[in-house]
Design an enzyme around this catalytic site. Structure first.
Site, PDB file in Angstrom:
ATOM      1  N   PRO A 174       0.821  -1.215   0.000  1.00  0.00           N
ATOM      2  CG  PRO A 174       0.248  -0.765   2.234  1.00  0.00           C
ATOM      3  CD  PRO A 174       1.042  -1.719   1.366  1.00  0.00           C
ATOM      4  CD1 TRP A 175      -2.504   4.306  -1.194  1.00  0.00           C
ATOM      5  CD2 TRP A 175      -1.995   5.483   0.634  1.00  0.00           C
ATOM      6  NE1 TRP A 175      -3.690   4.610  -0.549  1.00  0.00           N
ATOM      7  CE2 TRP A 175      -3.399   5.331   0.579  1.00  0.00           C
ATOM      8  CE3 TRP A 175      -1.447   6.202   1.702  1.00  0.00           C
ATOM      9  CZ2 TRP A 175      -4.255   5.853   1.537  1.00  0.00           C
ATOM     10  CZ3 TRP A 175      -2.297   6.733   2.671  1.00  0.00           C
ATOM     11  CH2 TRP A 175      -3.679   6.554   2.581  1.00  0.00           C
ATOM     12  CE  LYS A 199       0.117  -2.700  -7.967  1.00  0.00           C
ATOM     13  NZ  LYS A 199       0.363  -1.238  -7.744  1.00  0.00           N
ATOM     14  N   PRO A 200       4.588  -2.199  -5.829  1.00  0.00           N
ATOM     15  CG  PRO A 200       6.200  -0.529  -6.073  1.00  0.00           C
ATOM     16  CD  PRO A 200       5.828  -1.905  -6.554  1.00  0.00           C
ATOM     17  CB  SER A 201       1.044   2.244  -3.641  1.00  0.00           C
ATOM     18  OG  SER A 201       0.297   3.365  -4.066  1.00  0.00           O
ATOM     19  CD  GLU A 202      -1.527   3.405  -8.045  1.00  0.00           C
ATOM     20  OE1 GLU A 202      -2.676   3.817  -7.794  1.00  0.00           O
ATOM     21  OE2 GLU A 202      -1.140   2.227  -7.748  1.00  0.00           O
ATOM     22  CB  SER A 252      -8.567  -0.760   0.476  1.00  0.00           C
ATOM     23  OG  SER A 252      -8.680  -1.224  -0.864  1.00  0.00           O
ATOM     24  CD  GLU A 273      -2.567  -5.350   7.611  1.00  0.00           C
ATOM     25  OE1 GLU A 273      -3.716  -4.899   7.880  1.00  0.00           O
ATOM     26  OE2 GLU A 273      -1.594  -4.627   7.417  1.00  0.00           O
ATOM     27  CB  CYS A 307      -4.704  -0.733   8.787  1.00  0.00           C
ATOM     28  SG  CYS A 307      -3.115  -1.531   9.041  1.00  0.00           S
ATOM     29  CD  GLU A 405      -9.184   1.336   7.243  1.00  0.00           C
ATOM     30  OE1 GLU A 405      -8.156   1.114   7.899  1.00  0.00           O
ATOM     31  OE2 GLU A 405      -9.494   0.693   6.210  1.00  0.00           O
TER      32      GLU A 405
END
Length: 503
Positions: A174-175, A199-202, A252, A273, A307, A405
């Site tokens: 995630p970012w 693959k990381p968040s863009e 998410s 997660e 989170c 959330e």
């Protein structure tokens, strides 16, 4: 409940004359990392990486395609055999070397993380420190794995239990914690003997790419591969790829559902997660000042983009007004600003314009439902995606802001009359990642913690983590565990070998 009027004096500390956190030389190569190298040539389609403090573009990364994922998976598949056959000692030494390399580059990684995400420097420093510790823990844990004892469980048959690597693992991060969430996946995946494609968040890819650049000479080519891009194409292909043996996501709830659906056809393992909506149960005998002080950090760490954040307070009606007074005082003292403006900054911006709009939308809808901002409750002027640290009170039971959330610098406060009511309402949300119980009654603390539907429950603290203990949730928060020996189990498979030795 009666509280003071909302503060209207929140200002953003800006650093108009301060030098940038990073220079062009600090940036990682603008390309995918596959088979041990960053390929030469034009990346084709690109994605702008935006500084959320200034809204300026700080880098451009490739928009990865399904074909890019295929190349990375092929490289990981070639590498998985030799890496997986190394004895634990040899893999452990590589993980220790990675930890050393990251520690040597702490300052660079801190500045890069804050530049990309807008995090206060204190948060980025903590992220890098725990990243290093996660690799060190997994380097030791892989050499001390335990399993069922070998023995004769059937007459004349010796049973031996083996733990084997799964193969190629797909990772989507995630970012909000780009480097740390990568480490929580990469360290146990590598320790268990797997290769991977991440693959990381863009939105926040820079420290993941820098990680690959820093450790490229420490790992065999193909063991770690990085492909940047959007979830709809690159992420979806990784989740569905038939040669990927497991997909691990931190993200998410909608992302988790999409990944699980994409993984279903190949029946690969899935590790999720996902989100959280942590209830904070405050009983009449709690140390109210200590609870409020703890929530100053636990509710607003990483600007609430966390989170496990202590975002939903359920406080006994008899002490609600006193507690809110303490909490509002703590929240009004938070320093909001650009990380370049000093070490004192505690709250930064939202990571993107889209997320800024999402969080402010929740706040405005809560007000329309009757909630009142005891402090904060508004966006802040100027460039960047800043929102005033907010405490919402007078929310009706079942209000959207208490169940969904928000993932921003917003804490809601509700009251309860009876213990059973508090537990019921804490458990009524569809998420179950974490919670905390505040009481000086030891019997109550044990009993209430056992009744909460959350993967982690703190007593008289919140958001305290350690590499030795597991992290993961129940219900809509997903399944699988990060950190601890449980993560090594998640990324390996059990084989039973039975030898007939009768004579």
């Amino acid at each position: 409940m009666s509280t003071a009027a909302a503060s209207t004096t929140v200002t953003v500390r800006r650093a108009t004359d301060a030098p940038p956190l990073i220079s062009a030389a600090d940036l990682p190569p603008a390309g995918h990392f596959v088979d041990g190298t960053f390929p030469d040539g034009s990346p084709g389609r690109v994605i702008d990486v935006v500084d959320p403090c200034t809204e300026g573009v700080i880098a451009r990364i490739p928009e990865g395609t399904a074909e890019d994922i295929d190349r990375a998976v092929a490289a990981a598949a070639r590498a998985k055999g030799p890496w997986g056959r190394l004895v634990p000692k040899d893999r452990s030494e590589v993980l220790h070397a990675i930890a050393d390399r990251l520690a040597e580059n702490t300052d660079l990684l801190v500045r890069l993380e804050s530049a990309n995400t807008g995090k206060p420097l204190a948060v980025s420093k903590d992220d890098v420190a725990m990243t290093v510790d996660t690799f060190r823990f997994m380097a030791g844990a892989v050499r001390a794995a335990t399993s069922m004892a070998a023995g004769d469980y059937v007459e004349d048959h010796l049973s031996v239990i083996l733990r084997e690597p799964l193969g190629v693992i797909g990772v989507i991060t995630p970012w909000n914690y780009p480097l740390l969430m990568a480490a929580w996946k990469l360290a146990p995946i590598l320790a268990a003997g797997n290769s991977l494609v991440i693959k990381p968040s863009e939105q926040t890819p820079l420290t993941t790419l820098k990680f690959a650049e820093l450790v490229a000479d420490l790992l065999p080519p193909g063991v770690v591969n990085v492909v940047t891009g959007y979830g709809a194409e690159a992420g979806a292909r990784l989740a569905e790829h038939p040669d990927v043996d497991m997909i691990a996501l931190t993200g998410s709830v909608p992302s988790g559902r999409a990944v699980a659906r994409a993984a279903a056809d190949s029946l690969k393992r899935v590790h999720l997660e996902l989100g959280g909506k942590a209830p904070v149960l405050i009983f009449p005998d709690a140390d109210l000042a200590a609870a409020a002080s703890a929530l100053r950090e636990a509710g607003f760490w990483n600007s609430g983009q966390e989170c496990g954040a202590a975002c939903r307070v359920l406080v006994h009606e008899s002490v609600a007004e006193e507690f809110v007074g303490h909490l509002v005082g703590e929240v009004r003292a938070l320093v909001v600003g650009d990380p370049r403006s000093g070490e004192e900054v505690e709250v930064g911006p939202m990571v993107s314009k889209a997320h800024f709009d999402r969080v402010t939308g929740y706040v405005e809808r809560a007000k329309s439902e009757g909630a009142r901002a005891a402090t904060g409750g508004e966006a802040l002027d100027g460039p960047g995606y800043f929102i005033a640290p907010t405490v919402l009170v007078d929310l009706p039971e079942g209000a959207e802001a208490t169940h969904q959330e928000i993932f921003g610098p917003v804490v809601t406060v509700e009251t309860f009359a009876e213990e059973d009511e508090a537990v019921r309402r804490a458990n009524e949300v569809p998420l179950g990642l974490s919670a905390s119980v505040w009481t000086e009654n030891a019997r109550r603390s044990h009993d209430v913690a056992a009744r909460l539907d959350s993967g982690t429950v703190w007593v008289n603290s919140h958001l305290v983590l350690a590499a030795e203990v597991p992290w993961g949730g129940f219900k809509g928060s997903g399944y699988g565990r990060d950190l601890s020996l449980y993560a090594l189990d998640d990324y390996s498979r059990t084989k039973h070998v039975m030898h007939h030795h009768g004579r």
